[in-house]
Scaffold this motif. Structure first.
Motif, PDB file in Angstrom:
ATOM      1  N   ILE A 156       0.826  -1.210   0.000  1.00 16.40           N
ATOM      2  CA  ILE A 156       0.000   0.000   0.000  1.00 16.40           C
ATOM      3  C   ILE A 156       0.865   1.266   0.000  1.00 16.40           C
ATOM      4  N   PRO A 157       1.848   1.403   0.896  1.00 14.63           N
ATOM      5  CA  PRO A 157       2.697   2.603   0.840  1.00 14.63           C
ATOM      6  C   PRO A 157       3.464   2.744  -0.478  1.00 14.63           C
ATOM      7  N   ALA A 158       3.913   1.626  -1.062  1.00 16.88           N
ATOM      8  CA  ALA A 158       4.652   1.716  -2.330  1.00 16.88           C
ATOM      9  C   ALA A 158       3.746   2.230  -3.444  1.00 16.88           C
ATOM     10  N   ALA A 159       2.493   1.760  -3.461  1.00 14.01           N
ATOM     11  CA  ALA A 159       1.551   2.252  -4.475  1.00 14.01           C
ATOM     12  C   ALA A 159       1.277   3.737  -4.280  1.00 14.01           C
ATOM     13  N   LEU A 160       1.032   4.144  -3.024  1.00 13.13           N
ATOM     14  CA  LEU A 160       0.770   5.553  -2.728  1.00 13.13           C
ATOM     15  C   LEU A 160       1.969   6.418  -3.096  1.00 13.13           C
ATOM     16  N   SER A 161       3.159   5.954  -2.761  1.00 11.59           N
ATOM     17  CA  SER A 161       4.373   6.713  -3.073  1.00 11.59           C
ATOM     18  C   SER A 161       4.556   6.842  -4.580  1.00 11.59           C
ATOM     19  N   GLY A 162       4.310   5.762  -5.311  1.00 15.09           N
ATOM     20  CA  GLY A 162       4.457   5.811  -6.764  1.00 15.09           C
ATOM     21  C   GLY A 162       3.504   6.800  -7.414  1.00 15.09           C
ATOM     22  N   ILE A 163       2.254   6.838  -6.915  1.00 16.77           N
ATOM     23  CA  ILE A 163       1.285   7.795  -7.455  1.00 16.77           C
ATOM     24  C   ILE A 163       1.699   9.227  -7.133  1.00 16.77           C
ATOM     25  N   ALA A 164       2.164   9.463  -5.905  1.00 17.95           N
ATOM     26  CA  ALA A 164       2.589  10.812  -5.522  1.00 17.95           C
ATOM     27  C   ALA A 164       3.806  11.262  -6.325  1.00 17.95           C
ATOM     28  N   VAL A 165       4.760  10.357  -6.526  1.00 20.91           N
ATOM     29  CA  VAL A 165       5.942  10.691  -7.328  1.00 20.91           C
ATOM     30  C   VAL A 165       5.536  11.011  -8.769  1.00 20.91           C
ATOM     31  N   SER A 180       8.276   5.892 -10.497  1.00 23.85           N
ATOM     32  CA  SER A 180       6.925   5.374 -10.302  1.00 23.85           C
ATOM     33  C   SER A 180       6.826   3.932 -10.777  1.00 23.85           C
ATOM     34  N   GLY A 181       7.429   3.617 -11.921  1.00 26.82           N
ATOM     35  CA  GLY A 181       7.419   2.239 -12.405  1.00 26.82           C
ATOM     36  C   GLY A 181       8.076   1.289 -11.422  1.00 26.82           C
ATOM     37  N   PHE A 182       9.183   1.724 -10.824  1.00 26.46           N
ATOM     38  CA  PHE A 182       9.869   0.902  -9.825  1.00 26.46           C
ATOM     39  C   PHE A 182       8.965   0.667  -8.610  1.00 26.46           C
ATOM     40  N   LEU A 183       8.359   1.736  -8.113  1.00 29.41           N
ATOM     41  CA  LEU A 183       7.505   1.620  -6.929  1.00 29.41           C
ATOM     42  C   LEU A 183       6.243   0.801  -7.220  1.00 29.41           C
ATOM     43  N   PHE A 184       5.660   0.962  -8.398  1.00 31.43           N
ATOM     44  CA  PHE A 184       4.492   0.161  -8.761  1.00 31.43           C
ATOM     45  C   PHE A 184       4.853  -1.325  -8.807  1.00 31.43           C
ATOM     46  N   CYS A 185       6.037  -1.627  -9.328  1.00 32.59           N
ATOM     47  CA  CYS A 185       6.478  -3.019  -9.389  1.00 32.59           C
ATOM     48  C   CYS A 185       6.720  -3.578  -7.991  1.00 32.59           C
ATOM     49  N   VAL A 186       7.302  -2.776  -7.109  1.00 35.28           N
ATOM     50  CA  VAL A 186       7.459  -3.181  -5.707  1.00 35.28           C
ATOM     51  C   VAL A 186       6.101  -3.491  -5.096  1.00 35.28           C
ATOM     52  N   SER A 187       5.132  -2.632  -5.360  1.00 35.92           N
ATOM     53  CA  SER A 187       3.805  -2.799  -4.784  1.00 35.92           C
ATOM     54  C   SER A 187       3.143  -4.090  -5.258  1.00 35.92           C
ATOM     55  N   ALA A 197      -5.696  -1.396  -8.304  1.00 37.65           N
ATOM     56  CA  ALA A 197      -5.694   0.059  -8.117  1.00 37.65           C
ATOM     57  C   ALA A 197      -4.781   0.735  -9.131  1.00 37.65           C
ATOM     58  N   LEU A 198      -3.589   0.193  -9.305  1.00 34.53           N
ATOM     59  CA  LEU A 198      -2.620   0.834 -10.189  1.00 34.53           C
ATOM     60  C   LEU A 198      -3.065   0.775 -11.646  1.00 34.53           C
ATOM     61  N   LEU A 199      -3.728  -0.310 -12.029  1.00 31.22           N
ATOM     62  CA  LEU A 199      -4.228  -0.404 -13.394  1.00 31.22           C
ATOM     63  C   LEU A 199      -5.251   0.692 -13.673  1.00 31.22           C
ATOM     64  N   LEU A 200      -6.184   0.898 -12.750  1.00 30.20           N
ATOM     65  CA  LEU A 200      -7.184   1.952 -12.937  1.00 30.20           C
ATOM     66  C   LEU A 200      -6.541   3.336 -12.926  1.00 30.20           C
TER      67      LEU A 200
END
Length: 606
Positions: A156-165, A180-187, A197-200
């Motif tokens: 959850i924090p990785a997804a939130l961080s990726g969106i904010a970045v 963001s791609g790195f953080l989304f992949c971590v998530s 969530a990330l797909l939408l």
């Protein structure tokens, strides 16, 4: 329109450029670093909540002994969550694990909260950014997703961080897309469900970009950045596996993950809970819908402009709608389980800054202060007046009237935000909005675990106990010389959590939870040590089982278990005896080696 629309509240006359250019002050930096720590101290927030659970301890065990567990159990779903196991392995080495556990949570929280703060600060200024940041640790949704070893603590924090970045700069730099791609992949590699969530989110972003000529020019660059960042994350994951256990094909990771996704979908469908059974109990469900509706009300006509705020709000609308469709139409249980609902809560962390920034009431500081006060009052009540809190919980639990009140207040707040610059009404709306989004405190899980958890005293000893268990297994557990743990199946002893850290490689069935009325008992097994039934006989007859680890709170219970083994024809040699854990939760652990088995069938004791 590529520019970010500046809709500042009445009394906020600063141009957008001034907000963007001003660096964070020393006070802001201090708030970012110390705010979460102060909240934990002042409100007695329980920083770890997994004693008595099962799934979080799977990852605790892998963090302590990844290579051995991979060798013994193969590429399980838990093993291939490499961002989680990698970080656990590093930080659990610090001071028997718990100090490292706490440090890791703090670093992850900063890693998610600070980018959100910077994004919000660029859009609305420091005061609104501080209020949005405070929401992350004063509302129980994010802490409860993070304060255990289940994968949501990182996903959850990785997804939130990726969106904010992704939204840190109005003209997104290539490095931001990569990050963001790195953080989304971590998530996603931490918890695959986060991909919904990330797909939408990305669908909304690229849909708006396609509608804008300038945005279309940046789509190839953004996609390339996402791919590069994700590839870098996967490369590091494969390197982690190579160092630990040798080469692991990406196909294995994808195959195991897809199997788990299908299994999770089936589980959520077969364990469906009708709306009538949770709508007046699980009050956390309403928070994302309330914050999204209020953000829509605050944006008004600008919802249809191509701005960061509009895109965030459209993402929230679509994700809330997708969740509602999955629950009400597809009959999937993804709201009563907190590890699923925590993904929907991402929209709340993003829409709170929008509704605060676009509410037209006095100055930024006044709006932020009112919202913060609304968050603090329910927490103070829970902390200072536990008896009153329990009485309120008793009245709210299973009360449709409470749901109706929350809905009515949310509607009134939304109308107040949407009518325009009526300062008193809008200010009141912000305050009551903050109060009602603390509604999770009316749900049992949050009330029991967020502040002064009843299991708080046992959490650190149990974490230490898992470390001691894993150290013993590293020394004695081999492919042809397995160690099976044997304990009393009493939930109050928390040994199911201990056994979970080695994927339940037990003598008895771990699912025979007794002797407690209403708890499942597997028909062919006893209640654990010292009872022996057909299940236990098969476990002890396994030729690869060379050791039995007897664990109990009382030393006498261990002696009874040893006697039961002898009576069952198991000849055992004492190898090691230790006292595990620390006060107030300790356990006697005796490791014995099986040196012989009688040819006669093992009897069943009842």
């Amino acid at each position: 329109m590529n520019r970010v629309t500046a809709i500042l509240g009445a009394g906020s006359e600063r141009p957008r450029e001034a907000i963007v250019a001003t660096p964070p002050s020393a006070a802001e930096i201090a708030f970012l670093l110390l705010g979460p720590i102060a909240a934990v101290i002042v409100f007695h927030i329980s920083v770890i909540n997994q004693a008595g659970d099962v799934d979080p301890e799977y990852y605790t065990g892998y963090g302590y002994s990844f290579a051995r567990m991979w060798r013994e159990f193969g590429p399980t779903y838990y093993a291939i969550r490499f961002p989680v196991t990698f970080l656990d392995e590093i930080f659990q080495c610090i001071d028997h694990g718990l100090a490292g556990y706490e440090l890791l949570r703090l670093l992850i929280f900063w890693g998610a909260g600070i980018p959100l703060f910077l994004m919000t600060r660029r859009l609305y200024g420091a005061a609104i950014a501080c209020a949005a940041y405070a929401f992350l640790f004063l509302n129980p949704l994010l802490p409860l997703a993070m304060l255990w070893d289940l994968t949501t603590f990182l996903a959850i924090p990785a997804a939130l961080s990726g969106i904010a970045v992704w939204h840190l700069h109005p003209n997104r730099a290539f490095i931001s897309s990569i990050a963001s791609g790195f953080l989304f992949c971590v998530s996603v590699n931490s918890h695959a469900f986060t991909g919904t969530a990330l797909l939408l989110f990305l669908m909304v972003e690229f849909a708006f970009a396609l509608a804008d000529p300038a945005g279309r020019r940046h789509i190839p660059r953004d996609i390339a950045g996402l791919v590069i960042g994700s590839a870098a994350c996967m490369a590091l994951g494969l390197l982690f596996f190579w160092v630990q256990v040798g080469f692991v094909s990406p196909r294995i990771l994808w195959s195991v993950t897809l199997t788990a996704i299908r299994s999770g979908h089936g589980y959520s469908a077969t364990h469906y809970v009708p709306l009538s059974q949770f709508f007046d109990v699980n009050y956390d469900v309403y928070v994302p819908y309330i914050t999204t509706a209020l953000a829509v009300a605050a944006l008004r006509g600008s919802l249809f402009e191509n701005t960061i705020e509009a895109r965030i709000t459209w993402f929230a609308i679509l994700y809330c709608a997708a969740y509602a469709f999955a629950v009400l139409v597809l009959r999937m249980n993804i709201v009563t389980y907190s590890w699923y609902l925590s993904h929907l809560a991402i929209v709340s962390y993003l829409t709170v800054p929008v509704l605060l920034g676009h509410a037209r009431a006095a100055s930024d500081r006044f709006r932020a202060g009112l919202f913060g006060l609304g968050l603090l009052i329910p927490l103070a009540v829970v902390r200072i007046w536990p008896a009153f809190t329990l009485s309120v919980y008793g009245m709210a639990h299973g009360s449709p009237t409470t749901v109706a009140i929350i809905a009515l207040v949310a509607i009134v707040a939304g109308l107040s935000l949407s009518v325009g610059p009526r300062h008193v009404a809008t200010a009141a709306a912000l305050f009551v909005a903050a109060v009602i989004i603390q509604a999770p405190l009316l749900s049992a899980r949050y009330l029991d675990t967020y502040i002064d958890s009843p299991s708080r005293a046992a959490e650190a000893p149990l974490y230490r106990m898992i470390r001691q268990y894993q150290a013993l297994l590293d020394q004695y557990d081999k492919p042809d010389q397995r160690v099976r743990i044997w304990y009393v199946n009493d939930p109050s002893d928390l040994f199911l959590s201990l056994a979970s850290s080695n994927l339940h490689f037990t003598v008895q069935s771990p699912w025979s939870r007794g002797p407690v009325p209403g708890i499942l008992r597997v028909p062919e097994t006893g209640y654990g040590m010292p009872e022996i039934g057909p299940y236990e006989r098969r476990s002890l007859a396994d030729p690869n089982t060379k050791y039995v680890l007897l664990v109990a709170r009382a030393e006498g219970r261990v002696a009874r278990g040893l006697a039961a083994l002898a009576a069952a024809g198991i000849k055992a040699e004492r190898i090691k005896e230790e006292l595990w854990g620390e006060l107030p939760f300790t356990a006697h652990a005796l490791l014995v080696r099986i040196v012989g088995r009688d040819a006669t069938p093992l009897p069943t004791h009842r």
